[in-house]
Design a protein around this motif. Structure first.
Motif, PDB file in Angstrom:
ATOM      1  N   LEU A  84       1.014  -1.126   0.313  1.00  0.00           N
ATOM      2  CA  LEU A  84       0.440   0.021  -0.190  1.00  0.00           C
ATOM      3  C   LEU A  84       0.523   0.778   0.073  1.00  0.00           C
ATOM      4  CD1 LEU A  84      -2.310  -0.971   2.213  1.00  0.00           C
ATOM      5  CD2 LEU A  84      -2.656  -0.488   0.467  1.00  0.00           C
ATOM      6  N   LYS A  85       0.564   2.416  -0.775  1.00  0.00           N
ATOM      7  CA  LYS A  85       0.819   3.562  -1.061  1.00  0.00           C
ATOM      8  C   LYS A  85       0.039   5.124  -0.465  1.00  0.00           C
ATOM      9  CE  LYS A  85       2.609   2.412  -5.831  1.00  0.00           C
ATOM     10  NZ  LYS A  85       2.740   2.030  -6.627  1.00  0.00           N
ATOM     11  N   PRO A  86       0.788   5.750  -0.212  1.00  0.00           N
ATOM     12  CA  PRO A  86      -0.115   6.854   0.369  1.00  0.00           C
ATOM     13  C   PRO A  86      -1.221   6.888  -0.367  1.00  0.00           C
ATOM     14  CG  PRO A  86       1.956   7.486   0.937  1.00  0.00           C
ATOM     15  CD  PRO A  86       2.385   6.000   0.253  1.00  0.00           C
ATOM     16  N   GLU A  87      -1.377   6.836  -1.953  1.00  0.00           N
ATOM     17  CA  GLU A  87      -2.204   7.624  -2.803  1.00  0.00           C
ATOM     18  C   GLU A  87      -3.065   6.544  -2.418  1.00  0.00           C
ATOM     19  OE1 GLU A  87       1.942   7.815  -3.118  1.00  0.00           O
ATOM     20  OE2 GLU A  87       1.614   6.744  -5.020  1.00  0.00           O
ATOM     21  N   ASP A  88      -2.858   5.295  -1.796  1.00  0.00           N
ATOM     22  CA  ASP A  88      -4.361   4.218  -1.605  1.00  0.00           C
ATOM     23  C   ASP A  88      -4.972   4.950  -0.863  1.00  0.00           C
ATOM     24  OD1 ASP A  88      -2.074   2.170  -2.523  1.00  0.00           O
ATOM     25  OD2 ASP A  88      -3.264   2.627  -4.523  1.00  0.00           O
ATOM     26  N   THR A  89      -4.712   5.743   0.146  1.00  0.00           N
ATOM     27  CA  THR A  89      -5.230   6.574   0.917  1.00  0.00           C
ATOM     28  C   THR A  89      -6.879   6.974   0.199  1.00  0.00           C
ATOM     29  OG1 THR A  89      -3.542   6.874   2.019  1.00  0.00           O
ATOM     30  CG2 THR A  89      -6.015   8.779   2.343  1.00  0.00           C
ATOM     31  N   GLN A 116     -13.095   3.350   5.031  1.00  0.00           N
ATOM     32  CA  GLN A 116     -12.139   3.871   4.866  1.00  0.00           C
ATOM     33  C   GLN A 116     -10.295   3.273   4.748  1.00  0.00           C
ATOM     34  OE1 GLN A 116     -11.396   7.762   4.843  1.00  0.00           O
ATOM     35  NE2 GLN A 116      -9.703   6.598   4.265  1.00  0.00           N
ATOM     36  N   VAL A 117      -9.841   3.280   4.537  1.00  0.00           N
ATOM     37  CA  VAL A 117      -8.392   3.087   4.244  1.00  0.00           C
ATOM     38  C   VAL A 117      -7.359   4.548   3.986  1.00  0.00           C
ATOM     39  CG1 VAL A 117      -6.780   2.372   2.925  1.00  0.00           C
ATOM     40  CG2 VAL A 117      -8.949   1.136   3.198  1.00  0.00           C
ATOM     41  N   THR A 118      -7.225   4.615   5.009  1.00  0.00           N
ATOM     42  CA  THR A 118      -5.719   5.788   5.298  1.00  0.00           C
ATOM     43  C   THR A 118      -4.104   5.315   4.967  1.00  0.00           C
ATOM     44  OG1 THR A 118      -7.179   6.733   6.041  1.00  0.00           O
ATOM     45  CG2 THR A 118      -4.591   7.669   6.853  1.00  0.00           C
ATOM     46  N   VAL A 119      -3.483   5.029   4.032  1.00  0.00           N
ATOM     47  CA  VAL A 119      -2.274   4.815   4.692  1.00  0.00           C
ATOM     48  C   VAL A 119      -0.684   5.868   4.602  1.00  0.00           C
ATOM     49  CG1 VAL A 119      -0.412   3.393   3.194  1.00  0.00           C
ATOM     50  CG2 VAL A 119      -2.812   2.801   2.790  1.00  0.00           C
ATOM     51  N   SER A 120      -0.541   5.229   5.666  1.00  0.00           N
ATOM     52  CA  SER A 120       0.181   6.783   6.279  1.00  0.00           C
ATOM     53  C   SER A 120       1.871   6.813   5.681  1.00  0.00           C
ATOM     54  CB  SER A 120       0.729   6.694   7.799  1.00  0.00           C
ATOM     55  OG  SER A 120       1.393   5.072   7.936  1.00  0.00           O
TER      56      SER A 120
END
Length: 121
Positions: A84-89, A116-120
């Motif tokens: 997962l990448k931050p842009e997948d948020t 909600q999916v949040t990738v930090s």
């Protein structure tokens, strides 16, 4: 109409994994194909992955990282997300369509509430 309920979202670090689930009820599962879309803040809803007649198809930006699967006995579809990448948020939505092979939002007539999916980073 098909009723859809998603689960499995959350917060994950870059490079991590999550699995989303979508349970369907209502119309006969076999008459529909289910898929996943996502919508990031300020952006349009976009196609992620779905089942066609006999196989899955994906948006280019998730190929090799996301896998859609299904358990017909449970009327459930899954989206396994890896690397997962931050842009997948985004908010991820499960949707159902009778137009097999479509990637268009307007061809999917039933939608879940989103998760909600949040990738930090």
């Amino acid at each position: 109409q098909v009723q859809l309920v998603e689960s499995g979202g959350g917060l994950v670090q870059t490079g991590g994994s999550l699995r989303l689930s979508c349970a369907a009820s209502g119309r006969t599962f076999s008459n529909y194909r289910m898929g996943w879309f996502r919508q990031a803040p300020g952006k349009e809803r976009e196609f992620v992955a779905a089942w066609g007649h006999y196989s899955a198809y994906y948006a280019d930006f998730v190929k090799g990282r996301f896998t859609i699967s299904r358990d017909s006995s449970k009327n459930t579809v899954y989206l396994q997300m890896t690397m997962l990448k931050p842009e997948d948020t985004a908010v991820y939505y499960c949707a159902a369509t009778a137009k097999f092979g479509s990637t268009r939002v307007t061809d999917f007539g039933s939608w879940g509430q989103g998760t909600q999916v949040t990738v930090s980073s």
